[in-house]
Write a protein that holds these residues in place. Structure first.
Motif, PDB file in Angstrom:
ATOM      1  N   THR A 148       0.845  -1.189   0.000  1.00  0.00           N
ATOM      2  CA  THR A 148       0.000   0.000   0.000  1.00  0.00           C
ATOM      3  C   THR A 148       0.879   1.237   0.000  1.00  0.00           C
ATOM      4  N   THR A 149       0.256   2.386  -0.225  1.00  0.00           N
ATOM      5  CA  THR A 149       1.025   3.636  -0.237  1.00  0.00           C
ATOM      6  C   THR A 149       1.268   4.148   1.165  1.00  0.00           C
ATOM      7  N   ASN A 150       0.515   3.666   2.161  1.00  0.00           N
ATOM      8  CA  ASN A 150       0.703   4.103   3.537  1.00  0.00           C
ATOM      9  C   ASN A 150       1.991   3.517   4.095  1.00  0.00           C
ATOM     10  N   THR A 151       2.661   4.310   4.917  1.00  0.00           N
ATOM     11  CA  THR A 151       3.893   3.839   5.548  1.00  0.00           C
ATOM     12  C   THR A 151       3.545   2.910   6.701  1.00  0.00           C
TER      13      THR A 151
ATOM     14  N   ARG B 284      -0.659  -2.354   9.395  1.00  0.00           N
ATOM     15  CA  ARG B 284       0.371  -1.497   9.991  1.00  0.00           C
ATOM     16  C   ARG B 284       1.761  -2.141   9.957  1.00  0.00           C
TER      17      ARG B 284
END
Length: 415
Positions: A6-9, A41
């Motif tokens: 995903t683009t989320n860190t 996460r």
């Protein structure tokens, strides 16, 4: 390749270097999937280092079905754990990274607790409690949970394995990677530098975060390497500490670690069973390290039985060392001796105040909490006010015979 990132860190990248890891890898990966930290996460970067037992295939199968973003890299065998870890670190996107050995496994709340600690304390290295499964594990540093410990006073220097949570920003900012030239001790070097150059260390002692597994097949990585490689690792660690820490008590405290967990392990009573050529080779390998790094400040922070062995090594006296090792192997208890003023205590191991041996009183002096048999040295029940009689040397025998001869002649002349 696993699921698309995903683009989320992510909060954590779990880096797994794996070589011939079956069937241990199954529980290892299950423990990541079972984390209370949500799958979104975290991510996994797994590097198969040329396995032939199905490790690579299992990693790809797991990646295809897990909800965790996962990347699998398969490469030719690199010969050690440093290469795969560095590859994984280069691909990591998480705010933190954790180096999970393929033999081991997490406690379910491990990552959630460690990330929360790092975020709350603002520290760069977070230690989660480790226990051994079918093997030993360090214990002294798990006395209490602390948001921030003083590395120069803490027992954390006695756990330098890579199985910790590291803030990735620190590793990238200082360009920290595992030294692939070292065949053993590379994780200790990496972790010590992170301790000393990072923004603090936290300890979680009230929850078992990590299970360190002893393999039934005896192929655990820590068993690799000859004693020559261990001297290479000692030299690298000593040089690192001298480079990063100015001279003084703080450096002395840190240097105790490579001398006691390193050098001393090469000069145990077991040395007496080794071939004489190997004994002498170890003394030769130790000589330049003792000349460069062994100081009075370091010596005074070590117990007498350990310090005395190192003092013999520093003087290149294998003969004196052998006497001390024989004494220890026989489980003898040295006499406890007080200075004339009563302000100093000494443990009279072999060659204490033997002028011909050349060892100093300081080598025998109690300077840190120590033991006299089963009693604490700080409150001895009986103290000798002088040194115990040393075994007679040929020179002493000759002197005594001459004195007796003079006395015999004097008696004859008056008779």
């Amino acid at each position: 390749m696993g699921t698309t990132a995903t683009t989320n860190t992510p909060d954590v990248t779990v880096i797994i270097g794996a070589y011939e890891a079956m069937p241990y890898l199954v529980r290892c990966l299950e423990s990541v999937e079972a984390q209370t930290l949500p799958a979104g996460r975290m991510e996994i970067v797994a590097v198969d280092d040329g396995s032939t037992d199905g490790t690579g295939e299992y990693l790809e199968e797991f990646a295809a079905r897990t909800a965790i973003d996962m990347r699998v890299v398969r490469q030719e065998n690199s010969g050690g754990p440093s290469g795969p870890r560095n590859v994984g670190l280069g691909l990591a996107r998480g705010r933190y990274v954790f180096f999970l050995d393929a033999d081991d496994y997490f406690g379910e709340e491990a990552l959630e607790r460690m990330v929360a600690m790092g975020d709350r304390a603002g520290t760069d290295v977070i230690l989660g409690k480790v226990i051994g499964v079918n093997r030993g594990a360090p214990k002294s540093m798990w006395s209490r949970t602390e948001e921030r410990v003083d590395v120069h006073r803490s027992k954390v220097i006695y756990t330098l394995s890579a199985q910790k949570l590291f803030r990735r920003d620190l590793l990238e900012r200082i360009g920290l990677r595992f030294d692939e030239r070292l065949e053993t001790g590379e994780d200790a070097l990496f972790t010590m530098e992170a301790y000393l150059r990072g923004a603090g260390v936290s300890v979680i002692a009230d929850y078992t975060c990590y299970h360190l597994v002893g393999r039934d097949d005896g192929k655990h990585a820590t068993k690799r390497g000859s004693y020559v490689l261990r001297f290479d690792a000692m030299e690298a660690m000593m040089a690192l500490i001298h480079r990063l820490e100015p001279a003084g008590p703080k450096r002395d405290f840190l240097m105790v670690r490579p001398f006691t967990v390193g050098m001393l392990q090469q000069f145990t009573p077991g040395l007496l069973k080794q071939p004489e050529e190997e004994q002498r080779h170890k003394m030769e390998l130790a000589a330049p390290l003792m000349r460069s790094y062994w100081t009075n400040g370091v010596a005074r922070k070590i117990k007498v039985a350990e310090r005395l062995r190192l003092a013999c090594v520093a003087r290149g006296r294998l003969d004196l060392l052998a006497d001390v090792l024989e004494f220890l192997r026989a489980k003898k208890v040295p006499d406890l001796v007080s200075s004339d003023k009563g302000d100093k205590l000494f443990l009279a191991y072999p060659h204490f105040r033997d002028e011909e041996a050349g060892l100093r009183d300081a080598d025998y002096q109690v300077t840190v909490p120590d033991w006299h048999g089963t009693d604490r040295v700080t409150r001895p029940k009986r103290i000798l006010r002088s040194a115990p009689e040393q075994p007679s040397t040929p020179r002493r025998i000759v002197r005594r015979l001459r004195r007796e001869l003079r006395g015999w002649r004097a008696r004859l002349s008056t008779s």
